[in-house]
Design an enzyme around this catalytic site. Structure first.
Site, short mmCIF file in Angstrom:
data_model
loop_
_atom_site.label_atom_id
_atom_site.label_comp_id
_atom_site.label_asym_id
_atom_site.label_seq_id
_atom_site.Cartn_x
_atom_site.Cartn_y
_atom_site.Cartn_z
N GLY A 116 -6.57 43.08 -45.19
CA GLY A 116 -5.84 44.17 -45.58
C GLY A 116 -6.31 45.41 -45.63
O GLY A 116 -6.96 46.18 -44.92
N GLN A 123 -10.73 43.12 -52.80
CA GLN A 123 -10.56 41.79 -52.09
C GLN A 123 -11.49 40.81 -52.92
O GLN A 123 -11.74 40.97 -54.14
CB GLN A 123 -11.04 41.76 -50.56
CG GLN A 123 -9.60 41.85 -49.71
CD GLN A 123 -8.60 40.45 -50.11
OE1 GLN A 123 -9.31 39.48 -50.56
NE2 GLN A 123 -7.49 40.54 -49.22
N GLY A 182 -8.02 35.40 -40.74
CA GLY A 182 -7.22 34.42 -39.70
C GLY A 182 -7.96 34.24 -38.62
O GLY A 182 -7.58 33.28 -37.90
N ASN A 229 5.28 38.27 -32.97
CA ASN A 229 5.22 38.44 -34.10
C ASN A 229 5.75 36.89 -34.94
O ASN A 229 6.73 36.49 -34.54
CB ASN A 229 6.54 39.60 -34.81
CG ASN A 229 6.52 39.61 -36.27
OD1 ASN A 229 6.66 38.84 -36.91
ND2 ASN A 229 6.38 40.94 -36.51
N ALA A 230 5.03 36.66 -36.04
CA ALA A 230 5.39 35.21 -36.54
C ALA A 230 6.65 35.05 -36.92
O ALA A 230 7.40 33.80 -36.92
CB ALA A 230 4.26 34.82 -37.63
N TYR A 279 1.50 43.35 -43.64
CA TYR A 279 2.30 42.59 -42.87
C TYR A 279 3.39 43.33 -41.87
O TYR A 279 3.72 44.42 -42.32
CB TYR A 279 3.30 41.59 -43.86
CG TYR A 279 3.87 40.39 -43.05
CD1 TYR A 279 3.61 39.30 -42.92
CD2 TYR A 279 5.34 40.80 -42.47
CE1 TYR A 279 4.16 38.13 -42.57
CE2 TYR A 279 5.99 39.76 -41.95
CZ TYR A 279 5.46 38.45 -41.85
OH TYR A 279 6.20 37.37 -41.12
N CYS A 281 -22.28 26.95 -46.07
CA CYS A 281 -21.81 25.34 -46.06
C CYS A 281 -21.28 25.05 -47.73
O CYS A 281 -21.49 25.89 -48.55
CB CYS A 281 -23.03 24.27 -45.85
SG CYS A 281 -24.48 24.39 -46.90
P1 NAD Z 1 -6.06 41.02 -41.86
O1 NAD Z 1 -5.32 42.10 -42.59
O2 NAD Z 1 -7.52 41.28 -41.48
O3 NAD Z 1 -5.52 40.43 -40.72
C1 NAD Z 1 -3.98 40.01 -40.70
C2 NAD Z 1 -3.59 39.98 -39.10
O4 NAD Z 1 -2.26 39.61 -39.45
C3 NAD Z 1 -3.83 41.12 -38.64
O5 NAD Z 1 -4.59 40.93 -37.30
C4 NAD Z 1 -2.16 41.49 -38.25
O6 NAD Z 1 -2.18 42.19 -37.10
C5 NAD Z 1 -1.81 40.26 -38.01
N1 NAD Z 1 -0.25 40.18 -38.66
C6 NAD Z 1 0.32 40.96 -39.53
N2 NAD Z 1 1.74 40.61 -39.73
C7 NAD Z 1 1.89 39.76 -38.61
C8 NAD Z 1 3.14 39.25 -38.23
N3 NAD Z 1 4.28 39.45 -38.58
N4 NAD Z 1 2.93 38.03 -37.16
C9 NAD Z 1 1.94 38.00 -36.49
N5 NAD Z 1 0.75 38.57 -36.97
C10 NAD Z 1 0.65 39.53 -38.04
O7 NAD Z 1 -6.13 39.79 -43.00
P2 NAD Z 1 -7.13 38.65 -43.13
O8 NAD Z 1 -8.49 38.93 -43.87
O9 NAD Z 1 -7.05 37.96 -41.88
O10 NAD Z 1 -6.49 37.66 -44.17
C11 NAD Z 1 -5.01 37.24 -43.92
C12 NAD Z 1 -4.42 36.59 -45.04
O11 NAD Z 1 -5.07 35.36 -45.41
C13 NAD Z 1 -4.48 37.62 -46.35
O12 NAD Z 1 -3.49 37.42 -47.08
C14 NAD Z 1 -5.62 37.04 -47.17
O13 NAD Z 1 -5.53 37.30 -48.33
C15 NAD Z 1 -5.35 35.63 -46.89
N6 NAD Z 1 -6.84 34.71 -47.10
C16 NAD Z 1 -6.84 33.43 -47.30
C17 NAD Z 1 -7.85 32.89 -47.66
C18 NAD Z 1 -8.13 31.41 -47.82
O14 NAD Z 1 -8.92 31.05 -48.45
N7 NAD Z 1 -7.12 30.72 -47.52
C19 NAD Z 1 -9.17 33.65 -47.52
C20 NAD Z 1 -9.09 35.00 -47.41
C21 NAD Z 1 -7.95 35.46 -47.26
#
Ligand code: NAD
Length: 552
Positions: A49, A126, A174, A238-239, A268, A405
C-alpha cells in the site's frame, strides 16, 4: 532540492561510507527504492500500500549523507523516515535505530495517522519498507510457499497437484502468490484489478497468463485441472465482484485466500470503480471512498464464507480483510482462520521464521555460494534443499541478489557464522547483510495475524516486540527498528526488526552469534509464556533459561 529520481544501490567492493556496517544501510535503503524492487519508487513507496523507505526525498537524501559520514562509534536515529540525530555510542552498538509510525494507543487511529501523514509528520513504515530490508517478492514468495506447503500437508495432500487455488491481489506481496502456487504444483486463479500490476508479474514470470474475462480464465483453469498441470492465471477484475460471481456459478475452489490491501481502506479498490475512477474518488471524497471500500470487502468476505461452507479451505492471508468486513456488519467474518494459527504457529514455537540475506557486492555468485553453504550446513533438510533449488531456477533477483529460507533457533546463528566465514575467507566478494521480516516468532504483536488466537489470550500484548527490539539493540544488530501498523494497518499491530552485517571480522562473528541466537530465542520464550507445549519442549531442548518455567 531533493527530487524523485531512479535510485539503485551501489555494487562492488568500493566503500562509499566509512565501514561496511554503514555501507550496508546505505545500500539497503537505496535497494528498497530500486525500480526493480519498489512498487512506487517516485513516492518512496516500497510495498504494502504505502510502506515507505523514507519520509520525503529531502529526508532520504539526508539519511544517505548522514550514513556516508557516520563513524564506527556513532548511531543515527530515524523517526518515521526522517533522520533526527546522530549520537556518539560505541562500536558494538547498532549504527541505526529506527522508529516508524508509532502512536500512543488511544490516538493510534487511521484518521489521526492520515492527518499527521498529510502534514509530513509521520510515515507508514510497513514492516521491511521503513527498516530497509525488503528483497522484492522473493521474501513473501518463500513465506507463501511454506504456508501453502503446510496447508497441503495438514489437509493430507502430498502437494497442491490438481488443486484449484483462488485468490486476489498481484501487488508487492500478493504478486508472489501465483508462483508459490505453481511451485507447490497447484493451479491458481488470481484476481487483480489493475492491469499494470498484472502485466508486471507476467513480465517477471511470476504468473503464467493474464486474461480479461472470467470465461477465458475458467477455461484455462479447467484445462489445467484436467491434466493436473501447474498453472497460474491472472484475471483482470475486482475480487469483490469475481468471488461472488464464482459462488453464484457454483465454482468451488479447493483453497481460497486474498492479498488485496484490505489493511488500508484507501488502497483497496471498491467494486464498480475503474482504477481511474477510484483515484478521483480517493482524492475528492475519501470518506465516500472508505465507505465503498468497506462495503465491497463485506461482499468479498461473504463470498469467502460461502466457499468455506461449500468445503473450500479458506484462510485470511494477513491483510485484515475479516476485520473490515466484521466492522461493516459481517458478524461471522472470523469464521475462517488467519494463516498463522492455521499453518505457521507450530514453526514459531521452534523459533523458526524467515531468515533472509543480501549480497552487498551485487554479484549473484555470492548468493550461490551462500546457497551451497546452507545446503552443506543442513544436509538432511530436503524441504529446504527443494526450496533453494527451485528458488535458484525460478526466482529472478530483484535489486541486489538475495535469498530467504525459514530457519530456527540455533540454525540462524550457524548460518550467520558460516556467511561471516565466507566473507573472511574471500569466498564471496563483499560482506553479506542478514535480516528478517518483522513477521517472526518473537518480534510482533498482531492480534489479527501473527498473534491471532494465542493460547493464553495475549494476542494484543506488545511487550514482546519491544523486548525484541531492545535485546537486539543491546546485542549489537547493525540496525534495529520498531514499527506500528505494518501488514494489517494502523492500530492493529506493533513489531520489531533487526538487520546485521557479516563483514568477516571477529567482532561481527561475536555480534552475529549473540543476535541470531537471542532473536529467535525470544520467539520460543514468547510461545512458552503463552503455554505452547512445543515451545516448552524446544526451550528445554535448547537450554533456554526461563525463570518461571517449571521443571518436569
Ligand atoms: P499492494 O498494495 O502492493 O498490492 C495490492 C494489490 O491488490 C494491488 O495490485 C491492487 O491493484 C490490488 N487490488 C486492490 N483492490 C483490489 C480488489 N478489490 N480486487 C482485486 N485486486 C485489488 O499490497 P501488497 O504488498 O501486495 O500487500 C497486500 C496485502 O497483504 C496487504 O494488506 C498486506 O498488509 C498484506 N500482507 C500480508 C503478508 C503476509 O504475510 N501474509 C505479508 C505482507 C503483506
Amino acid at each position: 532540492m531533493s527530487k524523485p529520481r531512479p535510485v539503485r544501490a551501489p555494487r562492488g567492493t568500493q566503500l562509499t561510507c566509512k565501514s561496511w556496517q554503514t555501507e550496508a544501510a546505505y545500500r539497503m535503503i537505496q535497494n528498497n527504492l530500486d525500480p526493480e524492487v519498489a512498487e512506487r519508487p517516485d513516492d518512496l513507496v516500497v510495498y504494502g500500500g504505502r510502506g515507505q523507505a523514507a519520509r520525503s526525498w529531502e529526508a532520504f537524501d539526508a539519511i544517505l549523507a548522514t550514513l556516508q559520514d557516520l563513524g564506527v562509534d556513532e548511531t543515527l536515529l530515524v523517526q518515521s523516515g526522517k533522520p533526527v540525530a546522530v549520537f556518539k555510542t560505541h562500536p558494538d552498538a547498532p549504527r541505526v535505530l529506527i522508529a516508524n509510525s508509532n502512536l500512543v494507543p488511544h490516538w493510534a487511529t487511521q484518521e489521526h495517522f492520515d492527518e499527521l501523514a498529510a502534514k509530513g509528520l509521520i510515515m507508514y513504515g510497513q514492516m521491511t519498507a521503513g527498516s530497509w530490508i525488503y528483497i522484492g517478492t522473493q521474501g513473501i514468495l518463500q513465506g507463501t510457499y511454506e504456508t501453502l506447503g503446510s496447508l497441503a500437508h495438514l489437509r493430507g495432500w502430498s502437494s497442491l497437484k490438481g488443486k484449484f487455488v483462488l485468490t486476489a491481489g498481484l501487488g508487492g506481496m500478493g504478486g508472489a502468490q501465483p508462483l508459490a502456487i505453481t511451485m507447490n504444483e497447484g493451479i491458481g486463479l488470481v484476481v487483480e484489478v489493475d492491469p499494470e500490476r498484472a502485466k508486471r508479474r507476467l513480465e517477471i514470470g511470476y504468473v503464467d497468463a493474464v486474461v480479461d474475462t472470467l470465461e477465458e480464465a475458467m477455461t484455462l483453469v479447467e484445462e489445467a485441472l484436467e491434466s493436473e498441470t501447474p498453472k497460474s492465471i491472472g484475471l483482470i477484475g475486482n475480487a469483490a465482484e469475481i468471488f461472488p460471481e464464482l459462488v453464484i456459478r457454483n465454482v468451488i475452489p479447493d483453497v481460497v485466500t486474498d492479498q488485496t490491501p484490505a489493511h488500508d481502506l484507501l488502497n483497496y479498490v471498491p467494486s464498480g470503480l475503474s482504477i481511474a475512477e477510484a483515484n478521483v474518488l480517493r482524492e475528492h471524497d475519501p470518506d465516500a471512498y472508505r465507505e465503498k471500500s468497506q462495503a465491497s470487502m463485506a461482499k468479498h468476505v461473504q463470498a469467502m464464507l460461502a466457499f468455506q461452507k461449500a468445503g473450500s479451505e479458506v484462510f485470511d492471508y494477513g491483510n485484515n480483510l475479516r476485520q473490515r468486513a466484521f466492522d461493516y456488519g459481517v458478524k461471522d467474518a472470523f469464521n475462517f482462520p488467519g494463516f498463522v494459527p492455521a499453518y505457521i504457529r507450530p514453526l514459531f514455537c521452534e523459533g523458526k521464521g524467515p531468515f533472509r540475506w543480501v549480497a552487498l557486492s551485487g554479484n549473484p555468485e555470492d548468493i550461490y555460494a551462500t546457497d551451497r553453504a546452507i545446503k552443506e550446513l543442513f544436509p538432511e533438510d530436503q524441504h529446504l534443499h527443494r526450496w533453494l533449488e527451485l528458488a535458484k531456477e525460478k526466482v529472478p533477483f530483484q535489486g541486489l541478489p538475495s535469498r530467504i529460507c525459514w530457519l530456527g533457533y540455533g540454525e540462524r546463528a550457524q548460518a550467520g557464522l558460516a556467511f561471516n566465514n565466507l566473507v573472511a575467507e574471500g569466498l564471496v566478494s563483499a560482506p553479506i547483510v542478514i535480516g528478517r521480516d518483522h513477521l517472526d516468532s518473537g518480534s510482533v504483536a498482531s492480534p489479527n495475524r501473527e498473534t491471532e488466537s494465542m493460547k493464553d489470550g495475549t494476542d494484543a500484548v506488545s511487550d514482546w516486540p519491544i523486548l525484541n527490539a531492545l535485546i537486539n539493540a543491546v546485542n549489537g544488530a547493525t540496525w534495529v527498528s520498531f514499527h506500528h501498523g505494518g501488514g494489517v494497518g494502523i492500530g492493529f499491530s506493533q513489531h520489531a526488526g533487526q538487520v546485521i552485517v557479516a563483514d568477516g571480522t571477529q567482532e561481527a562473528a561475536r555480534r552475529l552469534e549473540r543476535v541470531l541466537t537471542v532473536d529467535p530465542g525470544l520467539g520460543i520464550v514468547r510461545h512458552v509464556d503463552a503455554g505452547y507445549e512445543e515451545a516448552i519442549q524446544a526451550a528445554k531442548r535448547h537450554g533456554i533459561q526461563i525463570p518461571m518455567l517449571k521443571e518436569d
